[in-house]
Design an enzyme around this catalytic site. Structure first.
Site, short mmCIF file in Angstrom:
data_model
loop_
_atom_site.label_atom_id
_atom_site.label_comp_id
_atom_site.label_asym_id
_atom_site.label_seq_id
_atom_site.Cartn_x
_atom_site.Cartn_y
_atom_site.Cartn_z
N GLU A 118 0.83 -1.21 0.00
CA GLU A 118 0.00 0.00 0.00
C GLU A 118 0.86 1.26 0.00
OE1 GLU A 118 -3.04 -0.38 -0.56
OE2 GLU A 118 -3.91 -2.07 0.55
N HIS A 142 -2.43 1.82 8.64
CA HIS A 142 -3.57 1.06 8.11
C HIS A 142 -3.70 -0.26 8.86
CE1 HIS A 142 -6.16 -1.21 5.48
NE2 HIS A 142 -5.18 -2.01 5.09
N HIS A 144 -6.80 -3.60 10.16
CA HIS A 144 -8.04 -4.31 9.85
C HIS A 144 -8.84 -4.56 11.12
CE1 HIS A 144 -5.88 -6.36 6.13
NE2 HIS A 144 -5.99 -5.05 6.01
N GLU A 172 -15.92 11.82 23.69
CA GLU A 172 -14.56 12.13 23.25
C GLU A 172 -14.35 11.95 21.74
OE1 GLU A 172 -11.32 12.69 25.06
OE2 GLU A 172 -12.75 13.66 26.39
N HIS A 213 -12.85 -3.99 4.74
CA HIS A 213 -11.39 -4.13 4.71
C HIS A 213 -10.75 -3.54 5.98
CE1 HIS A 213 -7.44 -3.76 2.19
NE2 HIS A 213 -7.20 -3.82 3.47
O1 2HA Z 1 -1.81 -7.04 3.48
O2 2HA Z 1 -3.42 -4.74 4.60
O3 2HA Z 1 -4.35 -3.65 2.40
C1 2HA Z 1 -1.57 -5.72 3.63
C2 2HA Z 1 -2.84 -5.00 3.58
C3 2HA Z 1 -3.35 -4.59 2.28
ZN ZN Z 2 -5.36 -3.94 4.36
#
Ligand code: 2HA
Ligand code: ZN
Length: 278
Positions: A118, A142, A144, A172, A213
Site C-alpha cells: 500500500e 492502516h 483491519h 470524546e 477491509h
Molecule cells: O496485506 O493490509 O491492504 C496488507 C494489507 C493490504
Molecule cells: Zn489492508
C-alpha cells in the site's frame, strides 16, 4: 547510533506491536509508515546503504514534496506479530529520489523484500496531510479492526452516517476526530486507484474507512495515529453492542446541541453538515 536505538524506530516498533496486540493485524494485514525528521535521519544515517536500486513508487504516482526524504515503512507480506522480535526483517527505511517518483531501501528488509503493497496510499496520504498541516503530520497507519469492519456490512457506506454514529458513541470521539471519518466505496486493495482515492479523501479527514477491509489513519505522531484508530474502533464496538442489544434503538444519545456546546467549549472547528444529515 544503531538504528534500533533510535527513538523514532523504537516508537515505530512499539506502536506496531500494540496494533498486533489489539488483534488488528491477522497474517500480513495492515501497514505503517513514518516520515523521519532530518535530526532523526542524522542520528542513524551512518548505518544506511545507498547501493540499492531505485524503484518506481507506482505508475504515474509521484511525491515531489518528499524528494530526498526518508520514511520508515513496514514490509510487504510481513507480519506485525514479528516486528518486535525481527525488526530488521520486517520493516525498512526508504529514501525518496530527487524527482519524487522513485524510492530505494537504505536499511532493513534484510531478506530482500519490498515495502508495503500500500505504498501509494501511504505516500499520497503523507503528501496531502503534510501539506495540509504545515509538515506536522508524519504518520500513516492502516489496519483491519473487527468492529469497524462489521459496521461496513450494516450502515450505509456514507461518511456522514459513519461520522455521526461514531461521534454519538462517546463524547470524546467528537474531540478526537472533529472533522469526522471518510468512507470510500469498496475498492481493490494495493493498487494506485485506492491510494489516489484515499489521498483525496484525506484532504478532509484524518481517518478513511475502506468498506469490508479496514481503516487508514493519519496523525502527527505514531501515538496519535494509533489513538485515532483505537477511538474509532472502540466506538464501533460499542455501536455493534447497541445494535445487538436493542436492534439499534438508543434511549438517549448526544444531540446536535450537545455537539455544538463541546465545539464551543473546546474551540473545535468541525463540519456541522454532519449534525443534520444521517
Ligand atoms: O496485506 O493490509 O491492504 C496488507 C494489507 C493490504
Ligand atoms: Zn489492508
Amino acid at each position: 547510533m544503531k538504528v534500533l536505538e533510535s527513538k523514532a524506530v523504537r516508537s515505530f516498533i512499539k506502536v506496531a506491536d500494540m496494533g498486533w496486540q489489539m488483534g488488528w493485524h491477522e497474517i500480513n494485514g495492515g501497514n505503517m509508515s513514518y516520515r523521519m525528521t532530518s535530526e532523526e535521519v542524522k542520528e542513524i544515517e551512518e548505518n544506511f546503504s545507498h547501493d540499492g536500486e531505485w524503484e518506481d513508487i507506482g505508475t504515474s504516482v509521484s511525491v515531489p514534496d518528499f524528494a530526498g526524504y526518508y520514511f520508515i515503512v513496514t514490509g510487504s507480506g510481513k507480519y506485525f506479530q514479528n516486528i518486535k522480535d525481527y525488526p530488521s526483517e520486517s520493516f525498512c527505511i526508504i529514501k525518496i529520489d530527487k524527482t519524487g517518483e522513485k524510492y530505494r531501501i537504505v536499511w532493513g528488509l534484510t531478506k530482500g523484500d519490498r515495502p508495503t503493497s500500500e505504498l501509494t496510499t501511504h505516500l499520497l496520504t503523507h503528501s496531502v496531510k503534510s501539506r495540509a498541516t504545515g509538515g506536522k503530520y508524519r504518520v500513516v497507519y492502516h489496519s483491519h479492526p473487527k468492529y469497524t469492519n462489521i459496521l461496513t456490512y450494516i450502515l450505509p457506506l456514507k461518511s456522514e452516517v459513519f461520522t455521526r454514529e461514531l461521534w454519538e458513541m462517546m463524547t470524546e470521539c467528537f474531540i478526537v476526530f472533529p472533522n469526522g471519518v471518510g468512507v470510500l466505496d469498496w475498492m481493490v486493495p494495493c493498487c494506485a486507484e485506492i491510494g489516489i482515492a484515499t489521498g483525496k479523501m484525506m484532504e478532509c479527514y484524518d481517518a478513511v474507512i475502506w468498506p469490508h477491509h479496514g481503516i487508514v489513519c493519519s496523525g502527527e505522531t505514531l501515538d496519535m495515529a494509533f489513538g485515532v484508530m483505537h477511538t474509532i474502533e472502540k466506538a464501533a464496538e460499542m455501536l455493534v453492542n447497541v445494535l445487538q442489544i436493542t436492534g439499534g434503538k438508543k434511549n438517549h444519545t448526544i444531540t446536535p446541541d450537545n455537539f455544538k456546546k463541546i465545539a464551543q467549549d473546546f474551540n473545535l472547528n468541525f463540519s456541522d453538515e454532519f449534525l443534520y444529515k444521517k
